[in-house]
Write a protein that holds these residues in place. Structure first.
Motif, short mmCIF file in Angstrom:
data_model
loop_
_atom_site.label_atom_id
_atom_site.label_comp_id
_atom_site.label_asym_id
_atom_site.label_seq_id
_atom_site.Cartn_x
_atom_site.Cartn_y
_atom_site.Cartn_z
N TRP B 303 0.89 -1.39 -0.03
CA TRP B 303 0.15 0.04 0.00
C TRP B 303 0.86 1.39 -0.11
CZ3 TRP B 303 0.68 3.21 3.91
CH2 TRP B 303 1.27 2.48 5.27
N ARG B 304 2.09 1.21 0.39
CA ARG B 304 3.04 2.33 0.49
C ARG B 304 3.60 2.63 -0.98
NH1 ARG B 304 4.67 -0.69 5.63
NH2 ARG B 304 4.22 -2.20 4.02
N ARG B 306 2.66 3.87 -4.46
CA ARG B 306 1.97 4.42 -5.29
C ARG B 306 2.18 4.39 -6.83
NH1 ARG B 306 -1.63 9.18 -2.83
NH2 ARG B 306 -1.09 8.66 -0.36
N ARG B 477 -16.20 -4.40 4.03
CA ARG B 477 -15.69 -5.26 5.26
C ARG B 477 -14.68 -6.27 4.28
NH1 ARG B 477 -15.64 -3.62 10.18
NH2 ARG B 477 -14.97 -5.50 10.94
N THR B 478 -13.52 -6.21 4.81
CA THR B 478 -12.75 -7.35 4.14
C THR B 478 -12.93 -8.59 4.18
OG1 THR B 478 -11.20 -7.48 6.19
CG2 THR B 478 -10.58 -5.64 4.59
N ASP B 485 -16.61 -0.64 5.76
CA ASP B 485 -15.33 -0.63 6.64
C ASP B 485 -14.49 0.34 5.93
OD1 ASP B 485 -13.09 -0.72 7.92
OD2 ASP B 485 -13.00 -2.91 7.90
N ASP B 487 -11.76 2.11 6.14
CA ASP B 487 -10.49 2.04 5.66
C ASP B 487 -10.02 0.37 5.76
OD1 ASP B 487 -9.37 4.50 5.81
OD2 ASP B 487 -8.56 4.41 7.71
N GLY B 488 -11.08 -0.43 5.59
CA GLY B 488 -10.91 -1.72 5.60
C GLY B 488 -9.74 -2.34 4.51
N GLU B 490 -7.65 0.15 2.92
CA GLU B 490 -6.61 0.92 3.10
C GLU B 490 -5.41 0.71 2.85
OE1 GLU B 490 -7.78 3.35 1.35
OE2 GLU B 490 -6.16 4.89 1.38
N TYR B 491 -5.03 -0.21 3.93
CA TYR B 491 -3.61 -0.67 4.06
C TYR B 491 -3.54 -2.07 3.77
CZ TYR B 491 -3.93 3.86 6.63
OH TYR B 491 -4.04 5.20 6.94
N PHE B 499 -7.16 6.79 -0.35
CA PHE B 499 -6.30 7.75 -0.06
C PHE B 499 -6.81 9.08 0.56
CE2 PHE B 499 -4.12 5.88 -3.72
CZ PHE B 499 -2.93 5.01 -3.07
N ASP B 501 -7.31 11.70 3.22
CA ASP B 501 -6.61 12.32 4.58
C ASP B 501 -7.37 13.72 4.76
OD1 ASP B 501 -6.18 14.43 2.68
OD2 ASP B 501 -4.11 13.91 2.14
N TYR B 616 -16.66 8.98 9.35
CA TYR B 616 -15.37 9.01 9.08
C TYR B 616 -14.89 10.43 8.04
CZ TYR B 616 -11.19 7.29 6.40
OH TYR B 616 -9.97 7.06 5.91
#
Lengths: 632, 632
Positions: B303-304, B306, B477-478, B485, B487-488, B490-491, B499, B501, B616
């Motif tokens: 996820w880091r 881009r 939901r994952t 969810d 941010d489910g 997101e990472y 993304f 923020d 959120y």
């Protein structure tokens, strides 16, 4: 699964370093016989008179205390009961060569807690997702296999010996969430429980069963489980009498009632004391105890409802009942108000029920502390907890399983060992306990001692640094509770929230503006936690919602602390891998390989924690790291 | 599970409204016999001469087209093949009484797509978590039970008839993720596949199998599955010949290769064309087709990172191979570049491979669109997709299972029906298709028609409003993909990020500053999507990362749109429950009860979506709702 028993840490092996000794054993009884067997198995020479190196004298039938002294060439252990002699013998074993040199005036030893217990969350049946042991990270159950109690209990015997050697005197045999098959341990599977009790007995350990409050209905066929119903009382009395007929020294019951879906007295408009006393009265004629868990809260909370605070729940439920529990009820209270997090304040229940017997519950199994994939030596945490409360017993959830190293992570053995030692005497320092464990575990302890201390002593703080910050807790993946998911529980019904927004983070539990949880503490803690100025940094977000720019006692802001601690924590794990690498050749190859693999996983996971937490708060706060490190 | 077949929507029931008719059937062959059987079963009187109400004339052996005309008292259907006659007959059935009144000049009907296919993600074995049908929301498989192909295929027969009546001509029998047991359908379980083919054949439907690219190794015992290895080629040729010996009209294979862990040609440094052509050449002698899925991407993304854009993957993998696929390869392309979201742009692959046969893949099963717990009439979505691309085939994942209503949600039958109708002719309007379905499904269609249109016509947009905003997708939901969810994912490693923020949200996929995905589109779309000014609102966050204060074409800001659409979408669901309540007594009680219960769940879930999404973005943006509504 692997079932080889690793020889590491079977304490009598310390005889290897002192050679065969002449030992005289005076007294009789099962536990004295056990000591006799240990000495023989370790190569000691049993003698009845003449000069002896070790004189083990049992002068009565009951008692856990012992004295040890040394004069001339003889070391003498004296006890007033078999358990005391057993503990005294293991004490000498732990001392090793030091027990046999010099002069020692009589030293008295006694456990500081009468109840030193390990609970197993083992199921007989295997759940397709959760596995066999709930929150177990060391393989399947050592008690159960293929849907029944194991026929071969050899390994349970080794486990019982291991527990006896560190002073554990009670064991809960099954999961507190009692499923269908496991409920039957109380009735038709009782002969199997008796077999297990036979294995634990020679090591001074009484067995307990977790029971379902609904058992009179599900097992007994009654139309109710109402604790005030005479038929229900009669069922428990009869059932319990049958248990004691099979196991005369049975310890008693463990109950999780009206919690997370488990049945309990609420269904009948009765309270927890009604429920606990029902079982207590069935057990009392036989000297049994009921452990009634205080882990009761609303687990179907609405995240939109800020008036409900899970931290308050145990106190709100139980403190009003102080004085109404029978004498053989022990209220089993998790050490913190939430759920075995890496950092929580000590539960206020532990200082609020003077007329109730209380046990504090710890978690040796690393549910929220790395799941035996991460090195996380928890004895420092327990030391803090046990030195800040006064209780009548200490209970923990065990971390063993079928795994060849017993505990998944070989270094997690130190937590099991340390739990027993702290339960015996909470004044032992974590470093001292770890030192004992290193000595007993590694042939060449002197070679590896320094590295292991460096790796393990502060590993709990390291874990804390790279996970949820400043006492806020959770932020773990839902369900598994492993690895980061910052918002994983944020909109869930479980009552575990951090309330991070663009301006700040934390739960306001003050009396002034929050949920009032701080008011559950006695002075001075109710004021210390209430005060933003006095609240310890490590618990700040547990008690307060603060802006990211709030300055900690440490002198840095909350947001900078989040960044700093996460960079530091992860780098400490990297350093741990370097330390461990230096031990190649100095520890058994299998141990080396297992730990090396797990440290790689710990480093991966700590990196993920660092990056997800830092990115999450960077995206929310928009405040850059003052050191300009990379945040994704 | 319930296995009662609900009579709703078995199309020949329309005869109930027109009574018995005198019908003449000319021609022979299996499909003509099927028509004969349908007429007889529906109470029609088969005659060979004299005045007839319905004249069904089959003048050849092949062809799906037909003409229908009416003069005097006779309606005549003419076809050049059995399939055409079958479709013509069902056409008349759909018309009902209207087919038998007035005068009609000869009307020609022909499907606009040669390939109209439903894929089943059914497994033989039941996964303890995923169940038997992957992403199935209507109970177990209608094909498999107890680890084998069902002995009683009665229900499969009803299903085949149902599909034949809407023009489906191919069915994939097993999950594209081919597990161990299912792999054997190709070999030792082949006689069972032949039984299934026998059931589908009378309704003009050819069966397909999903196969594993590793089959030469796992089933054939070869040391490799390299597509250029002669032994591998030979294994596929022999195996395929055996399939055709058992099933002469077998349709061919479906392959998910080098995707989400499935084996493929990459292991041998071969490309997708090498892989697809391997199977195509084994099938070619028998007229079979291989459907090669283009759903290939890096599912272990960081996820880091881009620079990786999952949306680009199918194009990047496949477009360079245009012109290298054999003629009997059909590349099966998901309609959008990501994964069956409620809103995605049409995949650029669909307009970038002029020398390759392409099929577009839709999802009738509601994986990301409410899982057949929510009313979400998807025909409007498919209509948009199909009217904006030109393909050689239309494929979708089926939504049926053992459920008594076939599809879990009774109203989800309309999606299955509508898929077939649009696959036949994408120019049909969604309202027209829904109208047909209502007429065929409800005895008193006139009474319920208006309410059902009001409830269903716009239900896809309603679903879109209360879930992920402005084309950003996911936020589910994952794992299960149900419920919110934010941010489910997101990472996660899955490459599906938003993304968000404190300042804004969205994925920059522009050529100017982003991943360059917009460059995969032909003009004018590459410019429209690239341009913040021209990009359609509903896809804005798919293509652009914008501040919350960005003003949409609609005139309101992104953040206000998020609030407005979520309040509106949830309230529309509340209104849907009111509409449905008015139908009590007008629809069968079982249908009423099932839908009522599901609408309650939809309302609960939509409320949760509204609140979680609004909270959120409120926490992140700090921008209040201009209307001052409650955001938690």
């Amino acid at each position: 699964m692997m079932s080889t028993v690793d020889p590491a840490w079977l304490p009598a092996f310390v005889f290897r370093s002192v050679g065969a000794r002449r030992v005289r054993i005076v007294g009789d009884g099962l536990l004295v016989d056990t000591v006799r067997g240990e000495v023989a198995a370790a190569g000691g020479v049993l003698v009845s008179e003449g000069p002896v190196d070790l004189d083990l004298v049992c002068e009565g039938d009951v008692g856990e205390k012992f004295t040890v002294e040394r004069s001339g060439t003889t070391t003498t252990v004296r006890a007033t009961g078999g358990a005391g002699l057993l503990y005294g013998f293991h004490h000498v074993v732990r001392q090793g060569e030091a027990a046999f040199s010099g002069v020692l005036a009589p030293q008295r030893h006694a456990p500081r807690q009468p109840i030193r217990m390990l609970d197993h969350w083992d199921n007989i049946d295997v759940h397709p997702v959760m596995g066999q042991v709930e929150r177990g990270y060391a393989g399947g159950s050592i008690f159960y296999d293929n849907g029944v109690v194991r026929t071969d209990l050899t390994r349970v015997g080794a486990y019982a010996r291991l527990l006896g050697s560190i002073g554990i005197n009670r064991v809960g045999l099954n999961n507190v969430n009692v499923h269908r098959t496991e409920a039957r341990l109380l009735t038709d599977l009782l002969p199997d429980v008796a077999r297990l009790a036979d294995v634990f007995r020679p090591h001074g350990i009484r067995v307990h069963l977790s029971v379902s409050f609904a058992a009179p209905m599900t097992l007994g066929g009654l139309p109710t489980a109402d604790p005030l119903d005479p038929a229900v009382q009669d069922w428990w009395a009869r059932t319990t009498a049958e248990v004691y007929a099979a196991i005369p020294d049975f310890g008693g019951y463990i109950v999780k009632a009206d919690s997370e879906g488990q049945p309990g007295p609420f269904a009948y408009d009765r309270n927890h004391a009604d429920g606990a006393n029902l079982l207590a009265r069935a057990l009392a004629p036989f000297g049994g105890i009921v452990f009634w868990r205080a882990f009761v809260y609303n687990h179907r909370q609405d995240w939109r409802d800020r008036s409900t605070d899970r931290a308050r729940a145990a106190y709100d439920h139980f403190v009003p009942l102080d004085g109404t529990f029978d004498e053989n009820v022990v209220l089993q209270v998790k050490f913190g108000p939430i759920d075995f997090q890496a950092r929580e304040p000590v539960s206020p229940v532990l200082s609020a029920m003077p007329q109730t017997r209380l046990a504090v519950e710890l978690q040796v199994t690393q549910e929220y502390t790395g799941q035996q994939k991460h090195v996380c030596y928890l004895v420092p945490q327990w030391s803090e907890v046990l030195n800040s409360c006064t209780v009548d017993g200490i209970v923990a959830v065990s971390n063993v399983g079928e795994d060849e190293f017993w505990t998944g992570h070989p270094l997690a053995q130190a937590n099991l060992y340390g739990f027993g030692r702290l339960a015996w005497d909470e004044r032992l320092t974590p470093e001292q306990v770890l030192d004992e464990w290193i000595t007993l575990t590694f042939e060449n302890a002197q070679t590896v001692r320094k590295a292991l201390h460096e790796l393990m002593d502060d590993s709990w703080h390291t874990y804390e640094r790279y996970t949820a910050p400043l006492g806020i807790g959770f932020m773990v993946r839902t369900g598994t509770h492993y690895g980061p998911d910052i918002d994983g529980y944020e909109y869930s019904p479980w009552g575990t929230y951090h309330f991070a927004d663009r301006d700040g983070v934390g739960v306001d539990r003050t009396r002034a503006t929050g949920t009032g949880f701080t008011g559950q503490y006695p002075k001075p803690w109710c004021d210390i936690y209430e005060s933003l100025d006095m609240c310890p940094d490590e618990l700040l977000l547990f008690f307060h919602h603060v802006p990211y720019t709030h300055v900690l006692h440490s002198g840095i802001t909350v947001i900078q602390h989040i960044y700093d601690s996460h960079f530091a924590g992860r780098d400490e794990v990297a350093h741990m891998t370097e330390i461990w690498a230096t031990l190649e050749g100095d520890v058994p190859a299998a141990t080396f390989d297992r730990v090396t693999g797990l440290l790689n996983e710990q480093l991966r996971c700590a990196t993920e924690w660092r990056d997800q937490v830092n990115t999450y708060f960077w995206r929310k706060s928009g405040i850059p790291d003052v050191h300009g490190r990379r945040i994704h």
